[in-house]
Design a protein around this motif. Sequence first.
Motif, PDB file in Angstrom:
ATOM      1  N   GLY A  96     -32.612 -23.671  19.154  1.00  0.00           N
ATOM      2  CA  GLY A  96     -33.010 -24.538  18.065  1.00  0.00           C
ATOM      3  C   GLY A  96     -33.578 -23.825  16.850  1.00  0.00           C
ATOM      4  N   ASP A  97     -33.518 -22.486  16.829  1.00  0.00           N
ATOM      5  CA  ASP A  97     -34.114 -21.750  15.713  1.00  0.00           C
ATOM      6  C   ASP A  97     -33.124 -20.844  14.988  1.00  0.00           C
ATOM      7  OD1 ASP A  97     -33.741 -19.799  17.648  1.00  0.00           O
ATOM      8  OD2 ASP A  97     -35.732 -18.924  17.442  1.00  0.00           O
ATOM      9  N   VAL A  98     -31.833 -21.041  15.257  1.00  0.00           N
ATOM     10  CA  VAL A  98     -30.806 -20.200  14.646  1.00  0.00           C
ATOM     11  C   VAL A  98     -29.537 -21.030  14.487  1.00  0.00           C
ATOM     12  CG1 VAL A  98     -29.988 -19.265  16.853  1.00  0.00           C
ATOM     13  CG2 VAL A  98     -29.682 -17.932  14.773  1.00  0.00           C
ATOM     14  N   GLY A  99     -28.799 -20.753  13.435  1.00  0.00           N
ATOM     15  CA  GLY A  99     -27.527 -21.431  13.235  1.00  0.00           C
ATOM     16  C   GLY A  99     -26.490 -20.954  14.240  1.00  0.00           C
ATOM     17  N   LEU A 100     -25.532 -21.807  14.536  1.00  0.00           N
ATOM     18  CA  LEU A 100     -24.502 -21.459  15.515  1.00  0.00           C
ATOM     19  C   LEU A 100     -23.665 -20.278  15.050  1.00  0.00           C
ATOM     20  CD1 LEU A 100     -22.998 -21.915  18.125  1.00  0.00           C
ATOM     21  CD2 LEU A 100     -21.705 -23.752  16.992  1.00  0.00           C
ATOM     22  N   ARG A 101     -23.257 -20.272  13.812  1.00  0.00           N
ATOM     23  CA  ARG A 101     -22.456 -19.150  13.320  1.00  0.00           C
ATOM     24  C   ARG A 101     -23.248 -17.845  13.394  1.00  0.00           C
ATOM     25  NH1 ARG A 101     -18.230 -19.253   8.444  1.00  0.00           N
ATOM     26  NH2 ARG A 101     -17.490 -17.130   8.693  1.00  0.00           N
ATOM     27  N   ALA A 102     -24.541 -17.894  13.054  1.00  0.00           N
ATOM     28  CA  ALA A 102     -25.381 -16.695  13.141  1.00  0.00           C
ATOM     29  C   ALA A 102     -25.465 -16.192  14.577  1.00  0.00           C
ATOM     30  CB  ALA A 102     -26.776 -16.980  12.593  1.00  0.00           C
ATOM     31  N   LEU A 103     -25.540 -17.089  15.540  1.00  0.00           N
ATOM     32  CA  LEU A 103     -25.583 -16.687  16.945  1.00  0.00           C
ATOM     33  C   LEU A 103     -24.269 -16.039  17.358  1.00  0.00           C
ATOM     34  CD1 LEU A 103     -27.074 -16.530  19.622  1.00  0.00           C
ATOM     35  CD2 LEU A 103     -26.290 -18.873  20.114  1.00  0.00           C
ATOM     36  N   VAL A 104     -23.156 -16.617  16.945  1.00  0.00           N
ATOM     37  CA  VAL A 104     -21.837 -16.035  17.261  1.00  0.00           C
ATOM     38  C   VAL A 104     -21.735 -14.638  16.657  1.00  0.00           C
ATOM     39  CG1 VAL A 104     -19.350 -16.249  16.860  1.00  0.00           C
ATOM     40  CG2 VAL A 104     -20.677 -18.261  17.559  1.00  0.00           C
ATOM     41  N   VAL A 105     -22.177 -14.484  15.428  1.00  0.00           N
ATOM     42  CA  VAL A 105     -22.146 -13.167  14.781  1.00  0.00           C
ATOM     43  C   VAL A 105     -23.026 -12.182  15.549  1.00  0.00           C
ATOM     44  CG1 VAL A 105     -22.845 -11.893  12.701  1.00  0.00           C
ATOM     45  CG2 VAL A 105     -21.505 -14.007  12.501  1.00  0.00           C
ATOM     46  N   HIS A 106     -24.203 -12.630  15.950  1.00  0.00           N
ATOM     47  CA  HIS A 106     -25.101 -11.744  16.691  1.00  0.00           C
ATOM     48  C   HIS A 106     -24.467 -11.273  18.007  1.00  0.00           C
ATOM     49  CE1 HIS A 106     -28.621  -9.958  18.426  1.00  0.00           C
ATOM     50  NE2 HIS A 106     -28.353 -10.639  19.516  1.00  0.00           N
ATOM     51  N   VAL A 107     -23.904 -12.184  18.769  1.00  0.00           N
ATOM     52  CA  VAL A 107     -23.274 -11.814  20.044  1.00  0.00           C
ATOM     53  C   VAL A 107     -22.108 -10.863  19.781  1.00  0.00           C
ATOM     54  CG1 VAL A 107     -22.011 -12.677  22.068  1.00  0.00           C
ATOM     55  CG2 VAL A 107     -24.028 -13.923  21.215  1.00  0.00           C
ATOM     56  N   THR A 108     -21.338 -11.131  18.750  1.00  0.00           N
ATOM     57  CA  THR A 108     -20.208 -10.262  18.396  1.00  0.00           C
ATOM     58  C   THR A 108     -20.687  -8.850  18.081  1.00  0.00           C
ATOM     59  OG1 THR A 108     -18.975 -12.165  17.516  1.00  0.00           O
ATOM     60  CG2 THR A 108     -18.288  -9.971  16.782  1.00  0.00           C
ATOM     61  N   VAL A 109     -21.676  -8.741  17.223  1.00  0.00           N
ATOM     62  CA  VAL A 109     -22.192  -7.419  16.833  1.00  0.00           C
ATOM     63  C   VAL A 109     -22.753  -6.693  18.060  1.00  0.00           C
ATOM     64  CG1 VAL A 109     -23.972  -6.243  15.481  1.00  0.00           C
ATOM     65  CG2 VAL A 109     -22.584  -8.055  14.434  1.00  0.00           C
ATOM     66  N   HIS A 110     -23.471  -7.419  18.911  1.00  0.00           N
ATOM     67  CA  HIS A 110     -24.034  -6.818  20.125  1.00  0.00           C
ATOM     68  C   HIS A 110     -22.929  -6.223  20.999  1.00  0.00           C
ATOM     69  CE1 HIS A 110     -27.035  -6.522  23.419  1.00  0.00           C
ATOM     70  NE2 HIS A 110     -25.950  -6.649  24.155  1.00  0.00           N
ATOM     71  N   GLU A 111     -21.843  -6.966  21.198  1.00  0.00           N
ATOM     72  CA  GLU A 111     -20.769  -6.460  22.052  1.00  0.00           C
ATOM     73  C   GLU A 111     -20.046  -5.289  21.404  1.00  0.00           C
ATOM     74  OE1 GLU A 111     -20.914  -7.197  25.067  1.00  0.00           O
ATOM     75  OE2 GLU A 111     -22.271  -8.884  24.757  1.00  0.00           O
ATOM     76  N   PHE A 112     -19.844  -5.336  20.092  1.00  0.00           N
ATOM     77  CA  PHE A 112     -19.233  -4.190  19.419  1.00  0.00           C
ATOM     78  C   PHE A 112     -20.134  -2.966  19.474  1.00  0.00           C
ATOM     79  CE2 PHE A 112     -15.987  -6.958  17.611  1.00  0.00           C
ATOM     80  CZ  PHE A 112     -14.891  -6.106  17.622  1.00  0.00           C
ATOM     81  N   ALA A 113     -21.440  -3.158  19.493  1.00  0.00           N
ATOM     82  CA  ALA A 113     -22.355  -2.020  19.616  1.00  0.00           C
ATOM     83  C   ALA A 113     -22.064  -1.244  20.897  1.00  0.00           C
ATOM     84  CB  ALA A 113     -23.800  -2.496  19.578  1.00  0.00           C
ATOM     85  N   HIS A 114     -21.709  -1.940  21.967  1.00  0.00           N
ATOM     86  CA  HIS A 114     -21.336  -1.241  23.207  1.00  0.00           C
ATOM     87  C   HIS A 114     -20.061  -0.424  22.999  1.00  0.00           C
ATOM     88  CE1 HIS A 114     -24.502  -2.960  25.553  1.00  0.00           C
ATOM     89  NE2 HIS A 114     -24.108  -4.201  25.300  1.00  0.00           N
ATOM     90  N   HIS A 115     -19.137  -0.930  22.197  1.00  0.00           N
ATOM     91  CA  HIS A 115     -17.915  -0.183  21.874  1.00  0.00           C
ATOM     92  C   HIS A 115     -18.261   1.132  21.177  1.00  0.00           C
ATOM     93  CE1 HIS A 115     -13.850   0.670  20.527  1.00  0.00           C
ATOM     94  NE2 HIS A 115     -14.248   0.652  19.272  1.00  0.00           N
ATOM     95  N   PHE A 116     -19.293   1.092  20.331  1.00  0.00           N
ATOM     96  CA  PHE A 116     -19.697   2.288  19.596  1.00  0.00           C
ATOM     97  C   PHE A 116     -20.524   3.238  20.449  1.00  0.00           C
ATOM     98  CE2 PHE A 116     -19.558  -0.970  16.035  1.00  0.00           C
ATOM     99  CZ  PHE A 116     -18.250  -0.671  15.702  1.00  0.00           C
ATOM    100  N   GLY A 117     -20.828   2.826  21.687  1.00  0.00           N
ATOM    101  CA  GLY A 117     -21.545   3.710  22.602  1.00  0.00           C
ATOM    102  C   GLY A 117     -23.029   3.457  22.702  1.00  0.00           C
ATOM    103  N   TRP A 118     -23.500   2.343  22.171  1.00  0.00           N
ATOM    104  CA  TRP A 118     -24.927   2.029  22.233  1.00  0.00           C
ATOM    105  C   TRP A 118     -25.250   1.279  23.504  1.00  0.00           C
ATOM    106  CZ3 TRP A 118     -25.756  -0.285  16.662  1.00  0.00           C
ATOM    107  CH2 TRP A 118     -25.397   0.674  15.728  1.00  0.00           C
ATOM    108  N   SER A 119     -26.348   1.614  24.127  1.00  0.00           N
ATOM    109  CA  SER A 119     -26.820   0.904  25.309  1.00  0.00           C
ATOM    110  C   SER A 119     -27.584  -0.345  24.869  1.00  0.00           C
ATOM    111  CB  SER A 119     -27.750   1.802  26.133  1.00  0.00           C
ATOM    112  OG  SER A 119     -28.959   2.013  25.411  1.00  0.00           O
ATOM    113  N   ASP A 120     -27.906  -1.216  25.822  1.00  0.00           N
ATOM    114  CA  ASP A 120     -28.741  -2.378  25.509  1.00  0.00           C
ATOM    115  C   ASP A 120     -30.090  -1.930  24.952  1.00  0.00           C
ATOM    116  OD1 ASP A 120     -27.008  -4.482  26.089  1.00  0.00           O
ATOM    117  OD2 ASP A 120     -27.554  -4.500  28.210  1.00  0.00           O
TER     118      ASP A 120
END
Length: 131
Positions: A96-120
């Motif tokens: 309830g504190d973030v827009g849906l598109r912003a959440l989708v973008v965040h999840v996308t960026v997080h998963e691509f970060a793993h592609h670049f070799g970043w850990s959680d």
Amino acid sequence: MSDLLPPDAEEMRAWAEAARAAFPAPFAALSSDVRVVVEEWPDDALLDEMKIESAFGLTGLYEGAALTERSVDHPEPPSTVTLFRRPILDEWADRGDVGLRALVVHVTVHEFAHHFGWSDEDIARIDRWWE
């Protein structure tokens, strides 16, 4: 997206692709061969493998070898970023504190970060999203 219906998989995928298109250099070029897909739910076998009890606990997944693990002698097939539509919608409704598109973008960026070799842990140091 209508005011009454959540985005379908194709619209959510379009948001993810727009996020990728906005990556700065050199990340834009380094992400170009990664497939982006949207599925409704993670399957039970994946949840079991990852030791996740509820399908709502997994909003995205990177599958493939990180760029930092590849070599000329051992190239990897294209990687995949999968977004799980229903868990993302559920998290958005619960937060309830973030827009849906912003959440989708965040999840996308997080998963691509793993592609670049970043850990959680690496991601958490620069992205305080969950606080």
